[in-house]
Design a protein around this motif. Sequence first.
Motif, PDB file in Angstrom:
ATOM      1  N   TYR A 202       0.887  -1.169   0.000  1.00 28.68           N
ATOM      2  CA  TYR A 202       0.000   0.000   0.000  1.00 28.68           C
ATOM      3  C   TYR A 202       0.914   1.204   0.000  1.00 28.68           C
ATOM      4  CZ  TYR A 202      -3.136   3.670   1.542  1.00 28.68           C
ATOM      5  OH  TYR A 202      -3.831   4.844   1.642  1.00 28.68           O
ATOM      6  N   ILE A 270      -4.194   3.217   6.892  1.00 28.77           N
ATOM      7  CA  ILE A 270      -5.029   4.006   5.995  1.00 28.77           C
ATOM      8  C   ILE A 270      -5.642   5.175   6.757  1.00 28.77           C
ATOM      9  CG2 ILE A 270      -6.984   3.971   4.404  1.00 28.77           C
ATOM     10  CD1 ILE A 270      -6.580   0.959   4.133  1.00 28.77           C
ATOM     11  N   ASP A 272      -8.078   7.655   6.025  1.00 27.18           N
ATOM     12  CA  ASP A 272      -9.166   8.234   5.235  1.00 27.18           C
ATOM     13  C   ASP A 272      -9.920   9.308   6.007  1.00 27.18           C
ATOM     14  OD1 ASP A 272      -8.554   6.743   3.057  1.00 27.18           O
ATOM     15  OD2 ASP A 272     -10.234   5.340   3.222  1.00 27.18           O
ATOM     16  N   TRP A 287     -17.602  -0.011   7.892  1.00 29.27           N
ATOM     17  CA  TRP A 287     -16.510  -0.980   7.980  1.00 29.27           C
ATOM     18  C   TRP A 287     -16.536  -2.000   6.840  1.00 29.27           C
ATOM     19  CZ3 TRP A 287     -12.623   0.239  10.967  1.00 29.27           C
ATOM     20  CH2 TRP A 287     -12.848   1.122  12.032  1.00 29.27           C
ATOM     21  N   GLU A 288     -17.706  -2.190   6.241  1.00 25.18           N
ATOM     22  CA  GLU A 288     -17.794  -3.133   5.117  1.00 25.18           C
ATOM     23  C   GLU A 288     -16.972  -2.663   3.917  1.00 25.18           C
ATOM     24  OE1 GLU A 288     -20.315  -1.887   6.791  1.00 25.18           O
ATOM     25  OE2 GLU A 288     -21.091  -3.651   7.863  1.00 25.18           O
ATOM     26  N   ASN A 289     -16.586  -1.380   3.920  1.00 27.64           N
ATOM     27  CA  ASN A 289     -15.786  -0.839   2.812  1.00 27.64           C
ATOM     28  C   ASN A 289     -14.298  -1.147   2.954  1.00 27.64           C
ATOM     29  OD1 ASN A 289     -18.106   0.240   1.741  1.00 27.64           O
ATOM     30  ND2 ASN A 289     -17.780   2.289   2.586  1.00 27.64           N
ATOM     31  N   TYR A 290     -13.932  -1.831   4.023  1.00 23.94           N
ATOM     32  CA  TYR A 290     -12.519  -2.131   4.280  1.00 23.94           C
ATOM     33  C   TYR A 290     -12.355  -3.607   4.624  1.00 23.94           C
ATOM     34  CZ  TYR A 290     -12.281   2.948   4.614  1.00 23.94           C
ATOM     35  OH  TYR A 290     -12.375   4.291   4.348  1.00 23.94           O
ATOM     36  N   SER A 294     -13.722  -6.718   1.149  1.00 19.51           N
ATOM     37  CA  SER A 294     -14.375  -5.491   0.678  1.00 19.51           C
ATOM     38  C   SER A 294     -14.133  -5.186  -0.791  1.00 19.51           C
ATOM     39  CB  SER A 294     -13.892  -4.301   1.515  1.00 19.51           C
ATOM     40  OG  SER A 294     -12.516  -4.033   1.252  1.00 19.51           O
ATOM     41  N   ASN A 296     -11.704  -3.361  -1.596  1.00 17.37           N
ATOM     42  CA  ASN A 296     -10.990  -2.085  -1.545  1.00 17.37           C
ATOM     43  C   ASN A 296      -9.530  -2.326  -1.932  1.00 17.37           C
ATOM     44  OD1 ASN A 296      -9.601   0.296  -0.724  1.00 17.37           O
ATOM     45  ND2 ASN A 296     -11.148   0.704   0.845  1.00 17.37           N
ATOM     46  N   PRO A 297      -9.035  -1.647  -2.978  1.00 13.78           N
ATOM     47  CA  PRO A 297      -7.648  -1.893  -3.412  1.00 13.78           C
ATOM     48  C   PRO A 297      -6.603  -1.594  -2.343  1.00 13.78           C
ATOM     49  CG  PRO A 297      -8.581   0.037  -4.513  1.00 13.78           C
ATOM     50  CD  PRO A 297      -9.716  -0.654  -3.822  1.00 13.78           C
ATOM     51  N   LYS A 298      -6.925  -0.731  -1.399  1.00 16.22           N
ATOM     52  CA  LYS A 298      -5.985  -0.429  -0.323  1.00 16.22           C
ATOM     53  C   LYS A 298      -5.823  -1.612   0.634  1.00 16.22           C
ATOM     54  CE  LYS A 298      -7.090   4.541  -0.241  1.00 16.22           C
ATOM     55  NZ  LYS A 298      -7.657   5.643   0.578  1.00 16.22           N
ATOM     56  N   CYS A 299      -6.788  -2.514   0.618  1.00 15.39           N
ATOM     57  CA  CYS A 299      -6.797  -3.620   1.574  1.00 15.39           C
ATOM     58  C   CYS A 299      -6.407  -4.958   0.950  1.00 15.39           C
ATOM     59  CB  CYS A 299      -8.188  -3.752   2.202  1.00 15.39           C
ATOM     60  SG  CYS A 299      -8.793  -2.255   3.031  1.00 15.39           S
TER      61      CYS A 299
END
Length: 332
Positions: A202, A270, A272, A287-290, A294, A296-299
């Motif tokens: 990341y 992260i 954000d 929290w479902e976005n991480y 998820s 999420n490319p960050k994760c």
Amino acid sequence: MRQPVGLPLKLASYVIGQKLAGNDKYAVVMMLEPLHTCNLSCIGCPPERWARPKSEWMSLEECFDSVDECGAPIVSICGGEPLIYKDIVPLCQGIVKRGKYGIVCTNAICMPAFLKKMPYTPKLSFAVHIDGMEKTHDWITKSPGCWKKAIEATKLAKKAGWRTMINCTVYAQSNIDELVELFRYVQTLKVDGILVSAGYDYDHTGSDLFMKKQMVHERFRKLLSMTNERWYGNSSLYLQFLKGDIDLDCTAWGNPTRTPKGWQGPCYMIADGFYKSYHEMVNAITWENYGPKSGNPKCVNCLMHCGFEPTVATGRGIPLKKQIAGGIASIV
């Protein structure tokens, strides 16, 4: 024994209490960063974590208010370099006085001076950051002689009776044979454990130091096959996760980070958003976005301890039989 007897008992009692109270999101380890100022500028560490001015440092009162509000039984004091924080001794004393276990995460340059000021307590320990043998560590820290200072400080702390661990980040360019040499060497110093984490892809720094998930699994399979699992301070299940043997979900709220800007969300890696309180952060984030599920490319490539060790500690999504076996393996 990887952990002092009192720590897993306190943590287990705390987690059971949270579950009985019906709480599904709570902190088990708080990461307190009272400053983003450091006496080093290591490769792989972004400037926002070491180059911020003293004027931004958290006050002692802000630190204690955050510790009290969060409620976690373990407080990891990091930064920046926590031992240059002007109130580091009263901060550590106040954390212990509150019945917490404290861990000072340090490069150890200022550790000898701190040991002269800080009265001994079994509830405070050190995690000394060392990322390789002398040549490698001095290159990463960009500071010739830094490895020797870390080793001498570790010896000094152990001689004085302090619980002292080594904290090592494994990067894409890390030489596994060299890390094995390091880990065998620190056993001769009688350290109380080695905490490992995976430098994942990341991009904070534009560096090619960091790994994608498959590389993490490959590197840790090799490392752990060449060393004794009893040497590590990480949980047994987390080590299995690093090897790719099991899946874990992310429990980022279980290891929250308090910084001079506020509570950093969603996690240590992260940023954000920043929040005024721990509970505001927990309630505000979707929290479902991480996490690994998820998308999420960050994760995607993250296997960091700050997200997954709390999953082990709380047993979230882990069958009871596996929790018990992992727990026994982590303290024996």
